[in-house]
Design a protein around this motif. Sequence first.
Motif, PDB file in Angstrom:
ATOM      1  N   ALA A  75       0.830  -1.208   0.000  1.00 28.91           N
ATOM      2  CA  ALA A  75       0.000   0.000   0.000  1.00 28.91           C
ATOM      3  C   ALA A  75       0.866   1.260   0.000  1.00 28.91           C
ATOM      4  CB  ALA A  75      -0.944  -0.007   1.200  1.00 28.91           C
ATOM      5  N   TYR A  76       1.896   1.303   0.825  1.00 27.95           N
ATOM      6  CA  TYR A  76       2.779   2.472   0.855  1.00 27.95           C
ATOM      7  C   TYR A  76       3.601   2.581  -0.430  1.00 27.95           C
ATOM      8  CZ  TYR A  76       1.781   3.983   5.587  1.00 27.95           C
ATOM      9  OH  TYR A  76       1.160   4.479   6.705  1.00 27.95           O
ATOM     10  N   SER A  77       3.938   1.453  -1.024  1.00 26.89           N
ATOM     11  CA  SER A  77       4.731   1.459  -2.260  1.00 26.89           C
ATOM     12  C   SER A  77       3.949   2.027  -3.433  1.00 26.89           C
ATOM     13  CB  SER A  77       5.204   0.048  -2.606  1.00 26.89           C
ATOM     14  OG  SER A  77       6.073  -0.439  -1.612  1.00 26.89           O
ATOM     15  N   VAL A  78       2.685   1.630  -3.548  1.00 32.00           N
ATOM     16  CA  VAL A  78       1.896   2.032  -4.718  1.00 32.00           C
ATOM     17  C   VAL A  78       1.209   3.382  -4.539  1.00 32.00           C
ATOM     18  CG1 VAL A  78       1.568  -0.373  -5.418  1.00 32.00           C
ATOM     19  CG2 VAL A  78      -0.211   0.770  -4.071  1.00 32.00           C
ATOM     20  N   THR A  79       1.314   3.955  -3.355  1.00 31.85           N
ATOM     21  CA  THR A  79       0.715   5.274  -3.124  1.00 31.85           C
ATOM     22  C   THR A  79       1.807   6.298  -2.844  1.00 31.85           C
ATOM     23  OG1 THR A  79       0.314   4.744  -0.776  1.00 31.85           O
ATOM     24  CG2 THR A  79      -1.498   4.325  -2.328  1.00 31.85           C
ATOM     25  N   LEU A  80       2.236   6.391  -1.614  1.00 34.13           N
ATOM     26  CA  LEU A  80       3.171   7.436  -1.206  1.00 34.13           C
ATOM     27  C   LEU A  80       4.497   7.342  -1.954  1.00 34.13           C
ATOM     28  CD1 LEU A  80       3.800   9.855   0.569  1.00 34.13           C
ATOM     29  CD2 LEU A  80       4.534   8.251   2.352  1.00 34.13           C
ATOM     30  N   LEU A  81       5.090   6.174  -2.032  1.00 33.86           N
ATOM     31  CA  LEU A  81       6.380   6.056  -2.714  1.00 33.86           C
ATOM     32  C   LEU A  81       6.242   6.392  -4.189  1.00 33.86           C
ATOM     33  CD1 LEU A  81       9.385   5.465  -2.660  1.00 33.86           C
ATOM     34  CD2 LEU A  81       8.819   3.067  -3.153  1.00 33.86           C
ATOM     35  N   LYS A  82       5.210   5.887  -4.840  1.00 35.87           N
ATOM     36  CA  LYS A  82       5.000   6.200  -6.255  1.00 35.87           C
ATOM     37  C   LYS A  82       4.842   7.700  -6.450  1.00 35.87           C
ATOM     38  CE  LYS A  82       2.050   5.327 -10.235  1.00 35.87           C
ATOM     39  NZ  LYS A  82       2.093   6.739 -10.598  1.00 35.87           N
ATOM     40  N   GLU A  83       4.099   8.357  -5.568  1.00 39.82           N
ATOM     41  CA  GLU A  83       3.938   9.804  -5.659  1.00 39.82           C
ATOM     42  C   GLU A  83       5.278  10.525  -5.499  1.00 39.82           C
ATOM     43  OE1 GLU A  83       1.511  13.503  -3.597  1.00 39.82           O
ATOM     44  OE2 GLU A  83       1.026  11.461  -2.985  1.00 39.82           O
ATOM     45  N   CYS A  84       6.097  10.066  -4.548  1.00 42.59           N
ATOM     46  CA  CYS A  84       7.420  10.665  -4.339  1.00 42.59           C
ATOM     47  C   CYS A  84       8.284  10.531  -5.585  1.00 42.59           C
ATOM     48  CB  CYS A  84       8.128   9.990  -3.169  1.00 42.59           C
ATOM     49  SG  CYS A  84       7.435  10.363  -1.563  1.00 42.59           S
ATOM     50  N   VAL A  85       8.334   9.346  -6.130  1.00 46.87           N
ATOM     51  CA  VAL A  85       9.171   9.103  -7.306  1.00 46.87           C
ATOM     52  C   VAL A  85       8.702   9.957  -8.474  1.00 46.87           C
ATOM     53  CG1 VAL A  85       9.804   7.338  -8.996  1.00 46.87           C
ATOM     54  CG2 VAL A  85       9.919   6.814  -6.561  1.00 46.87           C
ATOM     55  N   ASP A  86       7.402   9.992  -8.690  1.00 48.93           N
ATOM     56  CA  ASP A  86       6.860  10.798  -9.790  1.00 48.93           C
ATOM     57  C   ASP A  86       7.151  12.283  -9.591  1.00 48.93           C
ATOM     58  OD1 ASP A  86       5.888   8.479 -10.944  1.00 48.93           O
ATOM     59  OD2 ASP A  86       3.808   8.815 -10.311  1.00 48.93           O
ATOM     60  N   GLU A  87       7.072  12.754  -8.358  1.00 54.89           N
ATOM     61  CA  GLU A  87       7.281  14.169  -8.060  1.00 54.89           C
ATOM     62  C   GLU A  87       8.765  14.555  -8.098  1.00 54.89           C
ATOM     63  OE1 GLU A  87       6.716  18.163  -6.974  1.00 54.89           O
ATOM     64  OE2 GLU A  87       5.196  16.718  -7.615  1.00 54.89           O
TER      65      GLU A  87
END
Length: 116
Positions: free
Chosen positions: A98-110
């Motif tokens: 859940a943290y990988s596909v939400t918060l981490l993905k958002e961080c990487v994209d940003e």
Amino acid sequence: MADVRKKLNDFVNGLEAVGHTNGEEVGAFMNLLGACYEPKTIDLKTKELMSVAIGIYNRCEYCIVYHSYKALEAGASKEEIMEAAMVSVAFGGGPAMAYSVTLLKECVDEFAPDFA
């Protein structure tokens, strides 16, 4: 959605602010970080990828934000960061995913465009 840049700035600025009143403790923490992240047998990029995975496993939002940024800064690709996160999923199951596909993905994209 979380504002990941705000979280990153809140963490960094919080360390500085608390350092004014608790300088010894914050300084000791920062010295520990400096020693741990000094490239020796393991390079900085690998240490940051490890930190992303540990942050995901521990569900520490500020750790995820900070270390995803630092991993990119150290030269990690988006793919390497997500692969490191998937290792944490092997140990942390659904919450780590859940943290990988939400918060981490958002961080990487940003943050990734900052280092392109």
